[in-house]
Motif scaffolding. Sequence first.
Motif, PDB file in Angstrom:
ATOM      1  N   PRO A  24     -60.916  35.024 -31.930  1.00 27.24           N
ATOM      2  CA  PRO A  24     -61.129  34.762 -33.349  1.00 27.24           C
ATOM      3  C   PRO A  24     -61.707  33.381 -33.664  1.00 27.24           C
ATOM      4  N   HIS A  25     -62.145  32.645 -32.647  1.00 27.68           N
ATOM      5  CA  HIS A  25     -62.701  31.317 -32.891  1.00 27.68           C
ATOM      6  C   HIS A  25     -64.176  31.417 -33.242  1.00 27.68           C
ATOM      7  N   GLN A  58     -62.395  32.217 -42.809  1.00 23.25           N
ATOM      8  CA  GLN A  58     -60.965  31.898 -42.668  1.00 23.25           C
ATOM      9  C   GLN A  58     -60.106  32.933 -43.383  1.00 23.25           C
ATOM     10  N   GLY A  61     -59.441  35.910 -41.356  1.00 25.87           N
ATOM     11  CA  GLY A  61     -58.638  35.696 -40.160  1.00 25.87           C
ATOM     12  C   GLY A  61     -59.265  34.929 -39.018  1.00 25.87           C
ATOM     13  N   TYR A  62     -60.517  34.470 -39.182  1.00 23.04           N
ATOM     14  CA  TYR A  62     -61.138  33.699 -38.103  1.00 23.04           C
ATOM     15  C   TYR A  62     -60.645  32.255 -38.127  1.00 23.04           C
ATOM     16  N   LYS A  63     -60.639  31.620 -36.965  1.00 21.66           N
ATOM     17  CA  LYS A  63     -60.334  30.194 -36.843  1.00 21.66           C
ATOM     18  C   LYS A  63     -61.676  29.486 -36.703  1.00 21.66           C
ATOM     19  N   VAL A  64     -62.059  28.745 -37.730  1.00 20.76           N
ATOM     20  CA  VAL A  64     -63.408  28.196 -37.796  1.00 20.76           C
ATOM     21  C   VAL A  64     -63.398  26.695 -37.508  1.00 20.76           C
ATOM     22  N   ARG A  65     -64.243  26.283 -36.571  1.00 20.02           N
ATOM     23  CA  ARG A  65     -64.531  24.856 -36.396  1.00 20.02           C
ATOM     24  C   ARG A  65     -65.868  24.608 -37.073  1.00 20.02           C
ATOM     25  N   SER A 122     -64.399  20.596 -40.584  1.00 21.79           N
ATOM     26  CA  SER A 122     -63.427  20.278 -39.537  1.00 21.79           C
ATOM     27  C   SER A 122     -63.766  18.955 -38.868  1.00 21.79           C
TER      28      SER A 122
END
Length: 495
Positions: A24-25, A58, A61-65, A122
């Motif tokens: 999920p990244h 986000q 459900g994604y983890k975003v940098r 981020s």
Amino acid sequence: MTQTIYLYNTLTRQKEIFKPLNAPHVGMYVCGPTVYGDAHLGHARPAITFDILFRYLQHVGYKVRYVRNITDVGHLEHDADEGEDKIAKKARLEELEPMEVAQYYTNRFHDAMRAMNVLPPSIEPHASGHIMEQEQLVKEIIENGFAYESNGSVYFDVEKYNQKHHYGKLSGRNLNDIINNSRELAGVGEKKNQADFALWKKAQPEHIMRWPSPWSDGFPGWHCECTAMGRKYLGNHFDIHGGGMDLVFPHHECEIAQAVASQGDDMVHYWIHNNMITINGQKMGKSLGNFITLPEFFSGSHEKLEKAYSPMTIRFFILQAHYRSTVDFSNDALQAAEKGLERLMDAWNALQKIVPSKDGNIDVGFAEEIERKCYEAMNDDLNTPIVISHLFDAAKTINIIADKKAGITPEGLEKLLAVFDSFAFGILGLMKNAGTDNAGREEVFGKVVDMLLEQRSRAKAMKDWTTSDAIRDRLMALGFDIKDSKDGSSWKLNK
């Protein structure tokens, strides 16, 4: 992640299902501002566009940098390779250190972003803080045979690269024509041909911003920074790179070439670009001198503005058009956006006061249908104007219920509150009570006045009395009483 998201990829010229390389990244890099002046409406559009993408990824459900750079070196006045550094020129004219100029306008950019409720990225790297990474990129390109040194500068050899790879695949340009045309200027200057672009520039004696390198004391070419910093923080391969459509060529085209020349393959999977803000059909930008800065919008101090416009009005104005469509500035369009935002916020306030009824004729199914349609619009390449239209449909029903011409069940009310909250505020990023009742207006405009007074304080510290006086006089003309003291400035609204 139950949502299937389609995004338009500039590289393939079609909508594609979004599939992160390492779910999920998600890695996302967006070109940020060049900090030699105040951000204008054209800068607000990519900031808001990619804020929406950041929020939505986000949300599902994604983890975003999310990396958004600050360009504080190497952006030259005339083009990507020639002229004076814009920040150094500003510093020279105002007798300041270049980093003083960069920090001043970076702070003002952040002020404007906060006012428009744009989430911070981020990571926010500065080009001047990553000279070593850019030098390393240049070394790799030279070692792979796609660059050459000339009088202490280093240039990318476009013709040699194009023999093995495809320079022009993002912009769709015929680079053979460009190279052939550039041959007419062969022998002029340091380049083999005029299609080549600078990776490193030797600094002239008067150039303030310079660093040591194997080739000369100088500075990196503008295109290097995003490739080097994207790779540092997101790796050799990442999901999304974005910015305004004006960056497709040459900036992003050059970035693709640099990445392939240094590591052998493409770095970015999805290239996403927002379209332009125009004024009288012409792109709004500093180079054309037809721009209006965000502080001028917030204070109403530009001659083309009929009044001040709140940060949320600016945000709503931008979101009313799809990010890939052009948006033409006019006072009428902004005032229509202001009224539309007020209608939406009035409906939200009314919704919170509604008392549900067990036998209400509007149930949870209504709210679920609004939610489904909003997700459908967001999944279709972030179609925010369609999301807004569905929220307006909900607002009509809310007003009918508020007028007691219909009833809503407790489950239906709970769901409708959640849907409205998620999409209007969580995803579209509107601020609650923005532009509605007097208390809401004063809360929002109060934050803007505080921001402008902070900018005035910085202007005074830099002895920029013209800007300081202009901010004070405009605020007083708008009905704000400004008082200065040894502890700073205070304000109140004259009623």
